[in-house]
Scaffold this motif. Structure first.
Motif, mmCIF file in Angstrom:
data_model
loop_
_atom_site.group_PDB
_atom_site.id
_atom_site.type_symbol
_atom_site.label_atom_id
_atom_site.label_comp_id
_atom_site.label_asym_id
_atom_site.label_seq_id
_atom_site.Cartn_x
_atom_site.Cartn_y
_atom_site.Cartn_z
ATOM 1 N N VAL A 15 58.006 69.158 -61.164
ATOM 2 C CA VAL A 15 57.249 70.219 -60.496
ATOM 3 C C VAL A 15 58.119 71.462 -60.330
ATOM 4 O O VAL A 15 57.665 72.585 -60.591
ATOM 5 C CB VAL A 15 56.686 69.741 -59.139
ATOM 6 C CG1 VAL A 15 56.089 70.897 -58.353
ATOM 7 C CG2 VAL A 15 55.624 68.658 -59.356
ATOM 8 N N PHE A 16 59.377 71.278 -59.930
ATOM 9 C CA PHE A 16 60.279 72.416 -59.755
ATOM 10 C C PHE A 16 60.414 73.199 -61.066
ATOM 11 O O PHE A 16 60.274 74.427 -61.085
ATOM 12 C CB PHE A 16 61.661 71.936 -59.282
ATOM 13 C CG PHE A 16 62.642 73.054 -59.075
ATOM 14 C CD1 PHE A 16 62.672 73.751 -57.886
ATOM 15 C CD2 PHE A 16 63.533 73.420 -60.079
ATOM 16 C CE1 PHE A 16 63.560 74.792 -57.677
ATOM 17 C CE2 PHE A 16 64.427 74.465 -59.893
ATOM 18 C CZ PHE A 16 64.446 75.153 -58.689
ATOM 19 N N SER A 28 47.369 66.190 -57.192
ATOM 20 C CA SER A 28 46.595 67.255 -56.549
ATOM 21 C C SER A 28 47.437 68.527 -56.470
ATOM 22 O O SER A 28 48.676 68.484 -56.555
ATOM 23 C CB SER A 28 46.162 66.838 -55.147
ATOM 24 O OG SER A 28 47.271 66.840 -54.266
ATOM 25 N N GLU A 29 46.768 69.633 -56.271
ATOM 26 C CA GLU A 29 47.445 70.915 -56.106
ATOM 27 C C GLU A 29 48.350 70.855 -54.871
ATOM 28 O O GLU A 29 49.479 71.357 -54.882
ATOM 29 C CB GLU A 29 46.406 72.029 -55.960
ATOM 30 C CG GLU A 29 46.968 73.412 -55.915
ATOM 31 C CD GLU A 29 45.890 74.487 -55.883
ATOM 32 O OE1 GLU A 29 46.222 75.616 -55.478
ATOM 33 O OE2 GLU A 29 44.725 74.212 -56.252
ATOM 34 N N HIS A 53 50.313 75.994 -59.310
ATOM 35 C CA HIS A 53 50.197 74.640 -58.754
ATOM 36 C C HIS A 53 48.941 73.931 -59.261
ATOM 37 O O HIS A 53 48.971 72.728 -59.523
ATOM 38 C CB HIS A 53 50.210 74.673 -57.227
ATOM 39 C CG HIS A 53 51.558 74.943 -56.664
ATOM 40 N ND1 HIS A 53 52.620 74.073 -56.778
ATOM 41 C CD2 HIS A 53 52.046 76.018 -55.984
ATOM 42 C CE1 HIS A 53 53.680 74.571 -56.196
ATOM 43 N NE2 HIS A 53 53.367 75.767 -55.704
ATOM 44 N N LYS A 54 47.872 74.665 -59.424
ATOM 45 C CA LYS A 54 46.633 74.067 -59.930
ATOM 46 C C LYS A 54 46.855 73.496 -61.332
ATOM 47 O O LYS A 54 46.450 72.372 -61.631
ATOM 48 C CB LYS A 54 45.522 75.118 -59.955
ATOM 49 C CG LYS A 54 44.204 74.581 -60.446
ATOM 50 C CD LYS A 54 43.128 75.645 -60.444
ATOM 51 C CE LYS A 54 41.836 75.044 -60.965
ATOM 52 N NZ LYS A 54 40.843 76.046 -61.272
ATOM 53 N N ASP A 55 47.533 74.266 -62.185
ATOM 54 C CA ASP A 55 47.809 73.817 -63.558
ATOM 55 C C ASP A 55 48.768 72.626 -63.567
ATOM 56 O O ASP A 55 48.582 71.680 -64.341
ATOM 57 C CB ASP A 55 48.386 74.958 -64.389
ATOM 58 C CG ASP A 55 47.414 76.118 -64.540
ATOM 59 O OD1 ASP A 55 46.184 75.870 -64.538
ATOM 60 O OD2 ASP A 55 47.881 77.271 -64.649
ATOM 61 N N ILE A 56 49.776 72.677 -62.721
ATOM 62 C CA ILE A 56 50.730 71.562 -62.632
ATOM 63 C C ILE A 56 49.987 70.292 -62.237
ATOM 64 O O ILE A 56 50.191 69.229 -62.822
ATOM 65 C CB ILE A 56 51.849 71.874 -61.610
ATOM 66 C CG1 ILE A 56 52.717 73.030 -62.111
ATOM 67 C CG2 ILE A 56 52.708 70.626 -61.351
ATOM 68 C CD1 ILE A 56 53.678 73.580 -61.066
ATOM 69 N N ILE A 84 57.312 67.190 -70.613
ATOM 70 C CA ILE A 84 56.249 66.747 -69.705
ATOM 71 C C ILE A 84 55.695 65.402 -70.163
ATOM 72 O O ILE A 84 55.478 64.496 -69.354
ATOM 73 C CB ILE A 84 55.144 67.814 -69.608
ATOM 74 C CG1 ILE A 84 55.672 69.063 -68.889
ATOM 75 C CG2 ILE A 84 53.905 67.251 -68.894
ATOM 76 C CD1 ILE A 84 54.765 70.268 -68.994
ATOM 77 N N GLU A 85 55.479 65.266 -71.453
ATOM 78 C CA GLU A 85 55.000 64.008 -72.031
ATOM 79 C C GLU A 85 55.963 62.860 -71.708
ATOM 80 O O GLU A 85 55.549 61.776 -71.314
ATOM 81 C CB GLU A 85 54.954 64.182 -73.554
ATOM 82 C CG GLU A 85 53.757 63.653 -74.253
ATOM 83 C CD GLU A 85 53.828 64.064 -75.711
ATOM 84 O OE1 GLU A 85 54.500 63.348 -76.487
ATOM 85 O OE2 GLU A 85 53.246 65.099 -76.063
#
Length: 183
Positions: free
Chosen positions: A138-139, A159-160, A149-152, A88-89
């Motif tokens: 995201v996938f 945004s979510e 989705h909120k955490d992503i 992610i980083e």
């Protein structure tokens, strides 16, 4: 170091050895987890070379932060989290943020989509790697890692709704790829 001797030692022994800077124990830890973590890296990268770089970065972080493992929960889970966070980083550093307005967001849900069951794992990984970086991220976070989705949205700074939209688009693209592959 043979795989057999690697399996005979407990994780606790390997961790203690690594904390004592024992090179053989560090090598054992690497061999025990490298193939699984490489698979994690591959899902987040566009190619094998990038995945190798992430694998190296992840193990460097593990060896630097091993004393932070408190023994609570699975050691493999702790390692996996480091690799997901490293991926992610890497994504955050390498991808420009794209603004998506609410009017551009579209949710496409297709619960019957299970054609991936008929493909080899390497085919699926290759298809995921072909997604644009945002869709791929995201996938992976939603489908593979189980983030909401909120955490992503919070992690990636989107945004979510954008997370949902990118997942829907990723699924649609993958569905098209699968259909073409199965023809």
């Amino acid at each position: 170091m043979t795989n057999e001797s690697n399996l005979l030692l407990s994780e606790t022994d390997i961790i203690k050895g690594c904390l004592n800077k024992d090179r053989k124990m560090q090598e054992m830890l690497y061999h025990r987890f490298s193939s699984k973590m490489y698979a994690v890296c591959l899902r987040y990268c566009k190619d094998a070379e990038d995945a190798q770089d992430l694998l190296q970065d992840g193990f460097i972080k593990i060896f630097k932060n091993l004393e932070k493992f408190r023994g609570e929960g699975s050691f493999e889970g702790w390692i996996r989290r480091i690799f997901v966070n490293t991926s992610i980083e890497h994504f955050r550093k390498s991808v420009k943020k794209f603004s998506v307005t609410d009017s551009q967001e579209v949710t496409v849900e297709d619960p019957s989509w299970n054609a991936l069951d008929n493909l080899a794992e390497k085919d699926v990984i290759k298809m995921i790697q072909e997604l644009s970086p945002g869709y791929r991220q995201v996938f992976n976070m939603y489908v593979i890692e189980g983030y909401a989705h909120k955490d992503i949205g919070e992690i990636l700074g989107i945004s979510e709704g954008t997370s949902k939209s990118q997942l829907a688009r990723a699924k649609a693209i993958l569905k098209k790829m699968v259909e073409e592959k199965l023809k």
